[in-house]
Design a protein around this motif. Sequence first.
Motif, PDB file in Angstrom:
ATOM      1  N   VAL A 127      26.968  15.693 -56.308  1.00 55.77           N
ATOM      2  CA  VAL A 127      27.919  16.942 -56.719  1.00 55.77           C
ATOM      3  C   VAL A 127      27.322  18.037 -55.792  1.00 55.77           C
ATOM      4  O   VAL A 127      27.997  18.875 -55.239  1.00 55.77           O
ATOM      5  CB  VAL A 127      27.874  17.296 -58.312  1.00 55.77           C
ATOM      6  N   LYS A 128      25.801  18.203 -55.850  1.00 52.91           N
ATOM      7  CA  LYS A 128      25.528  19.491 -55.045  1.00 52.91           C
ATOM      8  C   LYS A 128      25.650  19.381 -53.728  1.00 52.91           C
ATOM      9  O   LYS A 128      25.942  20.381 -53.112  1.00 52.91           O
ATOM     10  CB  LYS A 128      23.813  19.474 -55.542  1.00 52.91           C
ATOM     11  N   MET A 129      25.551  18.031 -53.128  1.00 48.26           N
ATOM     12  CA  MET A 129      26.142  17.785 -51.855  1.00 48.26           C
ATOM     13  C   MET A 129      27.423  18.435 -51.672  1.00 48.26           C
ATOM     14  O   MET A 129      27.542  19.172 -50.397  1.00 48.26           O
ATOM     15  CB  MET A 129      25.393  16.205 -51.501  1.00 48.26           C
ATOM     16  N   ALA A 130      28.213  17.880 -52.286  1.00 47.72           N
ATOM     17  CA  ALA A 130      29.735  17.941 -52.039  1.00 47.72           C
ATOM     18  C   ALA A 130      29.749  19.651 -52.154  1.00 47.72           C
ATOM     19  O   ALA A 130      30.693  20.167 -51.477  1.00 47.72           O
ATOM     20  CB  ALA A 130      30.611  17.195 -52.804  1.00 47.72           C
ATOM     21  N   ARG A 131      29.129  20.199 -53.009  1.00 51.39           N
ATOM     22  CA  ARG A 131      29.597  21.629 -53.239  1.00 51.39           C
ATOM     23  C   ARG A 131      29.178  22.402 -51.641  1.00 51.39           C
ATOM     24  O   ARG A 131      29.945  23.418 -51.708  1.00 51.39           O
ATOM     25  CB  ARG A 131      28.577  22.334 -54.411  1.00 51.39           C
ATOM     26  N   LEU A 132      28.229  21.841 -51.289  1.00 49.22           N
ATOM     27  CA  LEU A 132      27.910  22.523 -50.025  1.00 49.22           C
ATOM     28  C   LEU A 132      28.965  22.361 -48.948  1.00 49.22           C
ATOM     29  O   LEU A 132      28.812  23.154 -47.789  1.00 49.22           O
ATOM     30  CB  LEU A 132      26.565  22.098 -49.720  1.00 49.22           C
ATOM     31  N   LEU A 133      29.911  21.344 -48.942  1.00 48.34           N
ATOM     32  CA  LEU A 133      30.866  21.212 -47.962  1.00 48.34           C
ATOM     33  C   LEU A 133      31.883  22.709 -48.049  1.00 48.34           C
ATOM     34  O   LEU A 133      32.331  23.158 -48.905  1.00 48.34           O
ATOM     35  CB  LEU A 133      31.589  20.082 -48.014  1.00 48.34           C
ATOM     36  N   LYS A 134      31.998  23.257 -46.531  1.00 47.12           N
ATOM     37  CA  LYS A 134      32.604  24.266 -46.465  1.00 47.12           C
ATOM     38  C   LYS A 134      34.011  24.024 -46.082  1.00 47.12           C
ATOM     39  O   LYS A 134      34.603  23.297 -45.329  1.00 47.12           O
ATOM     40  CB  LYS A 134      32.035  25.200 -45.553  1.00 47.12           C
ATOM     41  N   ILE A 135      35.011  24.386 -47.167  1.00 48.57           N
ATOM     42  CA  ILE A 135      36.629  24.202 -46.851  1.00 48.57           C
ATOM     43  C   ILE A 135      36.963  25.583 -46.040  1.00 48.57           C
ATOM     44  O   ILE A 135      36.709  26.592 -46.402  1.00 48.57           O
ATOM     45  CB  ILE A 135      37.423  24.079 -47.869  1.00 48.57           C
ATOM     46  N   GLY A 136      38.073  25.328 -45.096  1.00 53.35           N
ATOM     47  CA  GLY A 136      38.610  26.502 -44.496  1.00 53.35           C
ATOM     48  C   GLY A 136      39.538  25.990 -43.356  1.00 53.35           C
ATOM     49  O   GLY A 136      39.983  24.800 -43.264  1.00 53.35           O
ATOM     50  N   SER A 137      39.946  26.834 -42.421  1.00 51.86           N
ATOM     51  CA  SER A 137      40.932  26.622 -41.256  1.00 51.86           C
ATOM     52  C   SER A 137      39.862  25.601 -40.467  1.00 51.86           C
ATOM     53  O   SER A 137      38.881  25.848 -40.152  1.00 51.86           O
ATOM     54  CB  SER A 137      41.110  27.923 -40.607  1.00 51.86           C
ATOM     55  N   GLY A 138      40.387  24.571 -40.043  1.00 45.58           N
ATOM     56  CA  GLY A 138      40.076  23.743 -39.253  1.00 45.58           C
ATOM     57  C   GLY A 138      39.608  24.251 -37.824  1.00 45.58           C
ATOM     58  O   GLY A 138      38.857  23.486 -37.097  1.00 45.58           O
ATOM     59  N   PHE A 139      40.171  25.344 -37.522  1.00 45.43           N
ATOM     60  CA  PHE A 139      39.814  26.118 -36.274  1.00 45.43           C
ATOM     61  C   PHE A 139      38.458  26.726 -36.163  1.00 45.43           C
ATOM     62  O   PHE A 139      37.844  27.070 -35.269  1.00 45.43           O
ATOM     63  CB  PHE A 139      40.934  26.993 -35.656  1.00 45.43           C
ATOM     64  N   GLU A 140      37.900  26.813 -37.393  1.00 49.46           N
ATOM     65  CA  GLU A 140      36.523  27.195 -37.528  1.00 49.46           C
ATOM     66  C   GLU A 140      35.649  26.352 -37.384  1.00 49.46           C
ATOM     67  O   GLU A 140      35.526  25.391 -38.283  1.00 49.46           O
ATOM     68  CB  GLU A 140      36.518  28.307 -38.958  1.00 49.46           C
ATOM     69  N   GLU A 141      34.559  26.559 -36.439  1.00 51.40           N
ATOM     70  CA  GLU A 141      33.852  25.616 -35.924  1.00 51.40           C
ATOM     71  C   GLU A 141      32.883  24.902 -37.287  1.00 51.40           C
ATOM     72  O   GLU A 141      32.418  23.844 -37.211  1.00 51.40           O
ATOM     73  CB  GLU A 141      32.781  25.747 -34.653  1.00 51.40           C
ATOM     74  N   ASP A 142      32.265  25.841 -38.142  1.00 50.58           N
ATOM     75  CA  ASP A 142      31.594  25.580 -39.192  1.00 50.58           C
ATOM     76  C   ASP A 142      32.140  24.958 -40.454  1.00 50.58           C
ATOM     77  O   ASP A 142      31.458  24.744 -41.338  1.00 50.58           O
ATOM     78  CB  ASP A 142      30.528  26.621 -39.498  1.00 50.58           C
ATOM     79  N   VAL A 143      33.486  24.693 -40.309  1.00 47.34           N
ATOM     80  CA  VAL A 143      34.016  24.137 -41.487  1.00 47.34           C
ATOM     81  C   VAL A 143      33.991  22.657 -41.738  1.00 47.34           C
ATOM     82  O   VAL A 143      34.069  21.889 -40.580  1.00 47.34           O
ATOM     83  CB  VAL A 143      35.731  24.510 -41.388  1.00 47.34           C
ATOM     84  N   ASP A 144      33.810  22.312 -42.848  1.00 46.01           N
ATOM     85  CA  ASP A 144      33.812  20.790 -42.909  1.00 46.01           C
ATOM     86  C   ASP A 144      35.119  20.160 -43.382  1.00 46.01           C
ATOM     87  O   ASP A 144      35.547  19.035 -42.918  1.00 46.01           O
ATOM     88  CB  ASP A 144      32.671  20.376 -44.147  1.00 46.01           C
ATOM     89  N   ILE A 145      35.892  20.702 -44.224  1.00 45.16           N
ATOM     90  CA  ILE A 145      37.076  20.034 -44.693  1.00 45.16           C
ATOM     91  C   ILE A 145      38.142  21.061 -44.557  1.00 45.16           C
ATOM     92  O   ILE A 145      38.331  22.388 -44.891  1.00 45.16           O
ATOM     93  CB  ILE A 145      36.944  19.819 -46.183  1.00 45.16           C
ATOM     94  N   GLY A 146      39.259  20.685 -43.945  1.00 46.46           N
ATOM     95  CA  GLY A 146      40.515  21.684 -43.823  1.00 46.46           C
ATOM     96  C   GLY A 146      41.429  21.421 -45.067  1.00 46.46           C
ATOM     97  O   GLY A 146      40.988  20.727 -45.910  1.00 46.46           O
TER      98      GLY A 146
END
Length: 520
Positions: free
Chosen positions: A323-342
Amino acid sequence: SEPSVAVRRLQAANQHLIKPSDSIETTCNFLDNRLVPSETSVWYDVHDPATNQIVNRVPQTTQNELKAAVESAEKAYSSWKAVSLLSRQQFLFRYVSLIRDNFETLAKAITREQGKTIADARGDILRGLQVAEAACNSTSHLMGEVLEVAKDMETRSYRLPIGVVAAICPFNFPAMIPLWSIPIAVVTGNCLLLKPSERAPGAAMILADLARAAGLPNGVFNVIHGSHETVNFILDEPAIKAISFVGSNRAGEYIYARGSANGKRVQANLGAKNHAVLLPDANIDDALRSLSGAAFGAAGQRCMALSALILVGGTQIYLDRLVKMARLLKIGSGFEEDVDIGPVISPESRKRIEDIIGTAEREGAKILLDGRKACPQGYPNGNWVGPTIISGVTPQMTCYKEEIFGPVLVCLEVQNLNDAISLLNANEYGNGCAIFTRSGVDALKFQQKVEVGQVGINVPIPVPLPMFSFTGNKNSVAGGGANTFYGKPGVAFYTQQKTVTSNWKEESPSNARVNASMPM
Ligand code: NAD
C-alpha cells in the motif's frame, strides 16, 4: 538538429492527416497510400482522457467506402503476391528504420488519445517494433520442406499468402497491436485492411503513413475506421479471408463465431484476470515493486496486468508495504515525465471501475487503498482512478470475477502453493500469471501445474518476445488458441500451404500395365 527526410515527409503528411470540419479535426481513412476523407454523417469523438477534450473525430466509414477499400486491397494483392520475398523483406527493413526515426511522434499520438505515460507509450511502440524486426526473418519462417518420398518422387511444401486480410484492434496498445499484424501480413504477401480502435486511431494512421514512406505499394495496407458496422462489414465480406482480433471477450467471441461461420480464419486474443502468487520465501522488496508496476502501470489497462494477488502462507503481512509503495505512484497527464499512471480511457470506464470497487465493499472485502477520489491538480475533468488495493477478496466476489481493466489489485489469501494453484486454475481466464519465490522446486511445480498460457517466474508480465508467440489460453483466446499472434504461428496464420508431389522417373516400357490400386 535538422529532422531527417523521413520525419519531414511524415510531418508534411500529418498536415493532411486531419482535415478541419466544424472546427473539430477529422481523421481520414487511409486508402491507396492517400488520406481519403469520409462522406459519412456518423462520427465518433476521440477524447484526451486526461482532460476529456475532444481531440478529433473518426468516421463510421460508409458501406461504399468500405467496399472501395476492399477493392483497392484486392487489386493490390494481384501484384503484391508476385513481388519477390526479398523485396517485401526490404520494405520491412525500411519500415523498421522509419518507425525508429518516428518514435516520439508515435508516442505523443498514443498519449494524446489513449492517456498512457509517454514512457509507457514508448514501450508500446518498442514491443510492436520488435514484432516488425522479427518479421524481417520471415524469409526463414516461409521456407518449405522437401522430402524424397520414393525413388524419383519428391514432395515439397510452400507457404503462400491467403489474400486480403483484416485486423480489428483495441484501444489499449494503439501501436503494438497493429504491429502484431502489419509486418507479418504484408511480408508474407497479403494485403491488409486495419480497423484501429475508434478511441485511439492516431498511431495506426502514422504507421500507415510510414508504410507508404517505406515504399509499400498502393492498397497493400489500408486503414478503415468505424465501430460495429465496420466490424460487421469485415466479418461478412467474402473477399476478406482472415481476421486478426484483439479486444474484449464480448466482441471477440462474437467476431470469432461470425467470422468462422463465414469461412474465415480468425485469430482472437481476449480478456484476462492475471494472478500473481507471492510465496513467503520470495525476495519481498523486488516482488512488491514488480507487483506495483504490473498491477497499476498503464492504469491497469493491459491484458497482461497483474490484477489478482494470491498471498500464500501468511504473506498478507506485506500488504502494508505494498500500500505504501502504491501510494507513492504519481497519477497525472501522461505528458508529464514524472507521472507513473495516466487516466483510464473514458468516463464510462472510470464509472465501471468505481462501481466494481463499490461492490467489493458491499460484498465484504476491505479497501486498503482507495483510488476513487483521485484527481491530480490541474486536471479536474480527466478519467482518474488511483491505485486501489482490495484485501479479503474471495472467488465469489464481483471484483474477482470481472476483468476490471483499471488500476485495481484484488488480494486473496491461501495456506499453501497447492491451494494457490487450485484457485488460479479455477479461474476462467488463462492469459498470464506470475510466481514470486526463491524456491526452484516450487517455481517448477507452479510452472507445470498452472493452466495459464504465459507464466512468469519472478517476472511480473511474462509476454514472450516475438521470436516466440503470444500464448494465452482458456477464455483469454477464442477457438482454443490454435492461431496465436506473431512468431512462427503468426506466419502460419497469414499463409496457406501448398504441397507439390513430382515424379521424374525415366519413361516406362510401352507395354507397362495400368496400376488402378492405391499406390503403395
Ligand atoms: P473492445 O472489445 O471493446 O474493442 C476492440 C475492437 O472491437 C475495437 O476495434 C471495437 O471497435 C470493436 N468492437 C467492440 N465491441 C464490438 C462489438 N460488440 N461488435 C463488434 N465490434 C466491436 O476492447 P477494448 O476495450 O478496446 O480493449 C480492452 C480489452 O482488450 C480488454 O478486455 C483486454 O484484456 C483485451 N486485450 C487483450 C489482449 C490480448 O492479447 N489477450 C491484448 C490487449 C487487449
